[in-house]
Design an enzyme around this catalytic site. Sequence first.
Site, PDB file in Angstrom:
ATOM      1  N   LYS A 175       8.707  56.655 -28.272  1.00 29.80           N
ATOM      2  CA  LYS A 175      10.105  56.845 -27.875  1.00 29.80           C
ATOM      3  C   LYS A 175      10.292  56.317 -26.466  1.00 29.80           C
ATOM      4  O   LYS A 175       9.872  56.923 -25.491  1.00 29.80           O
ATOM      5  CB  LYS A 175      10.520  58.317 -27.906  1.00 29.80           C
ATOM      6  CG  LYS A 175      12.051  58.414 -27.853  1.00 29.80           C
ATOM      7  CD  LYS A 175      12.588  59.721 -27.356  1.00 29.80           C
ATOM      8  CE  LYS A 175      12.780  59.800 -25.871  1.00 29.80           C
ATOM      9  NZ  LYS A 175      13.725  58.843 -25.299  1.00 29.80           N
ATOM     10  N   GLU A 251       1.630  62.234 -17.331  1.00 33.66           N
ATOM     11  CA  GLU A 251       1.654  61.440 -16.092  1.00 33.66           C
ATOM     12  C   GLU A 251       3.015  61.691 -15.471  1.00 33.66           C
ATOM     13  O   GLU A 251       4.034  61.236 -15.999  1.00 33.66           O
ATOM     14  CB  GLU A 251       1.488  59.953 -16.415  1.00 33.66           C
ATOM     15  CG  GLU A 251       0.175  59.590 -17.070  1.00 33.66           C
ATOM     16  CD  GLU A 251      -1.000  59.636 -16.111  1.00 33.66           C
ATOM     17  OE1 GLU A 251      -0.794  59.892 -14.907  1.00 33.66           O
ATOM     18  OE2 GLU A 251      -2.125  59.429 -16.563  1.00 33.66           O
ATOM     19  N   CYS A 285       6.513  55.823  -9.465  1.00 32.75           N
ATOM     20  CA  CYS A 285       5.881  57.135  -9.292  1.00 32.75           C
ATOM     21  C   CYS A 285       4.905  57.115  -8.129  1.00 32.75           C
ATOM     22  O   CYS A 285       4.676  58.120  -7.464  1.00 32.75           O
ATOM     23  CB  CYS A 285       5.163  57.539 -10.569  1.00 32.75           C
ATOM     24  SG  CYS A 285       4.030  56.271 -11.180  1.00 32.75           S
ATOM     25  N   GLU A 379      10.793  64.253  -4.952  1.00 40.41           N
ATOM     26  CA  GLU A 379      10.686  62.838  -5.332  1.00 40.41           C
ATOM     27  C   GLU A 379      12.101  62.239  -5.373  1.00 40.41           C
ATOM     28  O   GLU A 379      12.952  62.701  -6.132  1.00 40.41           O
ATOM     29  CB  GLU A 379      10.031  62.731  -6.714  1.00 40.41           C
ATOM     30  CG  GLU A 379       9.799  61.293  -7.131  1.00 40.41           C
ATOM     31  CD  GLU A 379       9.186  61.177  -8.537  1.00 40.41           C
ATOM     32  OE1 GLU A 379       9.634  61.894  -9.436  1.00 40.41           O
ATOM     33  OE2 GLU A 379       8.277  60.351  -8.703  1.00 40.41           O
TER      34      GLU A 379
HETATM   35  P1  NAD Z   1      12.244  61.723 -17.655  1.00 38.66           P
HETATM   36  O1  NAD Z   1      11.291  62.863 -17.611  1.00 38.66           O
HETATM   37  O2  NAD Z   1      13.677  62.015 -17.421  1.00 38.66           O
HETATM   38  O3  NAD Z   1      12.196  61.015 -19.099  1.00 38.66           O
HETATM   39  C1  NAD Z   1      11.028  60.424 -19.582  1.00 38.66           C
HETATM   40  C2  NAD Z   1      11.095  60.387 -21.090  1.00 38.66           C
HETATM   41  O4  NAD Z   1      11.070  61.708 -21.609  1.00 38.66           O
HETATM   42  C3  NAD Z   1      12.353  59.742 -21.649  1.00 38.66           C
HETATM   43  O5  NAD Z   1      12.006  58.953 -22.757  1.00 38.66           O
HETATM   44  C4  NAD Z   1      13.182  60.939 -22.061  1.00 38.66           C
HETATM   45  O6  NAD Z   1      14.118  60.671 -23.069  1.00 38.66           O
HETATM   46  C5  NAD Z   1      12.116  61.881 -22.544  1.00 38.66           C
HETATM   47  N1  NAD Z   1      12.443  63.306 -22.531  1.00 38.66           N
HETATM   48  C6  NAD Z   1      13.228  63.982 -21.653  1.00 38.66           C
HETATM   49  N2  NAD Z   1      13.242  65.288 -21.960  1.00 38.66           N
HETATM   50  C7  NAD Z   1      12.455  65.455 -23.049  1.00 38.66           C
HETATM   51  C8  NAD Z   1      12.079  66.575 -23.838  1.00 38.66           C
HETATM   52  N3  NAD Z   1      12.502  67.811 -23.556  1.00 38.66           N
HETATM   53  N4  NAD Z   1      11.256  66.371 -24.874  1.00 38.66           N
HETATM   54  C9  NAD Z   1      10.807  65.131 -25.174  1.00 38.66           C
HETATM   55  N5  NAD Z   1      11.144  64.033 -24.475  1.00 38.66           N
HETATM   56  C10 NAD Z   1      11.951  64.191 -23.409  1.00 38.66           C
HETATM   57  O7  NAD Z   1      11.678  60.645 -16.662  1.00 38.66           O
HETATM   58  P2  NAD Z   1      12.355  59.270 -16.222  1.00 38.66           P
HETATM   59  O8  NAD Z   1      13.545  59.592 -15.378  1.00 38.66           O
HETATM   60  O9  NAD Z   1      12.530  58.405 -17.410  1.00 38.66           O
HETATM   61  O10 NAD Z   1      11.196  58.621 -15.337  1.00 38.66           O
HETATM   62  C11 NAD Z   1      11.045  58.837 -13.984  1.00 38.66           C
HETATM   63  C12 NAD Z   1       9.945  59.844 -13.724  1.00 38.66           C
HETATM   64  O11 NAD Z   1       8.732  59.375 -14.304  1.00 38.66           O
HETATM   65  C13 NAD Z   1       9.634  60.029 -12.249  1.00 38.66           C
HETATM   66  O12 NAD Z   1       9.427  61.385 -11.972  1.00 38.66           O
HETATM   67  C14 NAD Z   1       8.340  59.254 -12.064  1.00 38.66           C
HETATM   68  O13 NAD Z   1       7.551  59.652 -10.982  1.00 38.66           O
HETATM   69  C15 NAD Z   1       7.671  59.504 -13.365  1.00 38.66           C
HETATM   70  N6  NAD Z   1       6.657  58.482 -13.606  1.00 38.66           N
HETATM   71  C16 NAD Z   1       5.334  58.849 -13.544  1.00 38.66           C
HETATM   72  C17 NAD Z   1       4.336  57.888 -13.730  1.00 38.66           C
HETATM   73  C18 NAD Z   1       2.879  58.261 -13.685  1.00 38.66           C
HETATM   74  O14 NAD Z   1       2.063  57.461 -14.137  1.00 38.66           O
HETATM   75  N7  NAD Z   1       2.517  59.419 -13.176  1.00 38.66           N
HETATM   76  C19 NAD Z   1       4.697  56.564 -13.987  1.00 38.66           C
HETATM   77  C20 NAD Z   1       6.052  56.239 -14.036  1.00 38.66           C
HETATM   78  C21 NAD Z   1       7.021  57.212 -13.865  1.00 38.66           C
END
Ligand code: NAD
Length: 481
Positions: A175, A251, A285, A379
Amino acid sequence: MELITHFIDGQEVESKDNGRFDNIDPWTREVRTEVALGGPAEADLAVAAAREAFDSGPWPRMGFAERGQILHRLADLIDANTHELAMADTMDMGKPIADSSSKDVPRSALNFRFFADHARMSSAETLPMDSGHHAYTRFESAGVVAAIAPWNFPLMLETWKIAPALAWGNTVVLKPAEDTPHSATILARLAREAGMPPGVLNVVHGFGPDSVGEALTTDARVDRITFTGESNTGRAIARAAAGNLTPVSLELGGKGANIVFADADLESAVQWSIKAIFSNAGQVCLAGSRLFVERGIYDAFLRRFCEVADALVPGDPKDPATQLGPLASAEHYTKVRSFIEGVAADGGTTVMGGIGEGWTVRPTVVTDAPADARVCREEIFGPVVVVTPFDSEAEAIGRANDTPFGLNAMVFTEDLSRAHRVSALLCAGTVWVNCFFVRDLRAPFGGVGDSGVGREGGNFSREFFTEPKAVVMDIRSEARR
Ligand code: NAD
């Protein structure tokens, strides 16, 4: 208008109820495409297809070499379609095309090549035992993997999950983030072209909570959940997965510390520090969003840092000259703007940058912010850096570790002993010394504290995407008689 479809059981399909949502180009702020809006029904279909492909299909039963050939073919197809894939990510989330085409897409191809070869070379371990027994570990496919991805490095992070999952013989339901659906559907088409059997890689589009994302996390037919995204989403997913005791890899967010000692090569430290916070408009991130500079060089460093930041080229992300595109969405832009608007009230000073046109934010440098200011604690995920002087190594380490996050840190120094000493004391999954974002795909990647659970990369991905099985044999023929 083009429709981005789901990809289930080898077919491009719309949602059962024909639901759709808009995909907005963050540069033009106009609707570019429509996307099939999945819900629990699509999660159910995709998991069923992945389950069937795992339980009865050829994929988990192929040898590593045969599977590897298909994954290598997919990598070649990714290379051959670089422009289309890069443009998909660029128009979905505003990443400069120079980055998506020269970094994200080649790395995505590499993810498949690396894990195809890694799995073939590390499919078992033998443990000769002193007792006259012989033990070996088989790394068997785990089953159906749900991969839930963020929008900041769409194709690159999706392939970082699905490449090891597939290489180890699992089947996948991916997804992508709702803001960046396009490259995932292209990838699924390429996987089919490469010879991947139906049901092995499925893609469903839609949202997280109460939608297709959440449905994947509560489905008992899913054997692994690999997630990259915000820390709070990670918590929600861990709670949902607990119902079925489904293993999760998380992650999550970061608030990277970047420590520049007075003995560092100043120009090199400036250039890396600029990359660490302004690449991908700070939507990283690993961003070095807390920059600590030893007091003796603080003024000179800050002057040069601002000069280089000011010279970054903002603009249309489709222009190859652009270095800083818009933020990914209206919602995200509003969030980053609220941080910038709160700087003064929190006691900080914005020495350069601020809000730009449309959904753009200029490179923004904040000084004098107290350690408990929002910009220091949370963040931001935008091109906003807080610069703070320090007087001693111990103070720098204390400040760097004063955060619930622990994804990564950077250290700039020419003193080898200090480089090792400080690296050992930083609470982070990765420490880069005199560099940033240099990756070896065998190395562990992940975070401590609010930055995540588990590690990805090389053997660490193997542990997560397999069920290691111990086989212990008595090889003393006379003792058994
Ligand atoms: P997000 O958590 O809003 O969404 C990520 C994904 O999760 C999306 O596909 C979203 O639709 C899905 N999602 C949201 N709620 C959900 C739920 N309850 N159940 C299942 N799926 C759900 O994150 P974002 O805004 O897309 O990405 C940014 C974040 O990602 C930042 O915090 C960043 O630091 C982190 N990030 C971490 C890494 C790492 O390797 N640690 C890498 C890239 C981004």
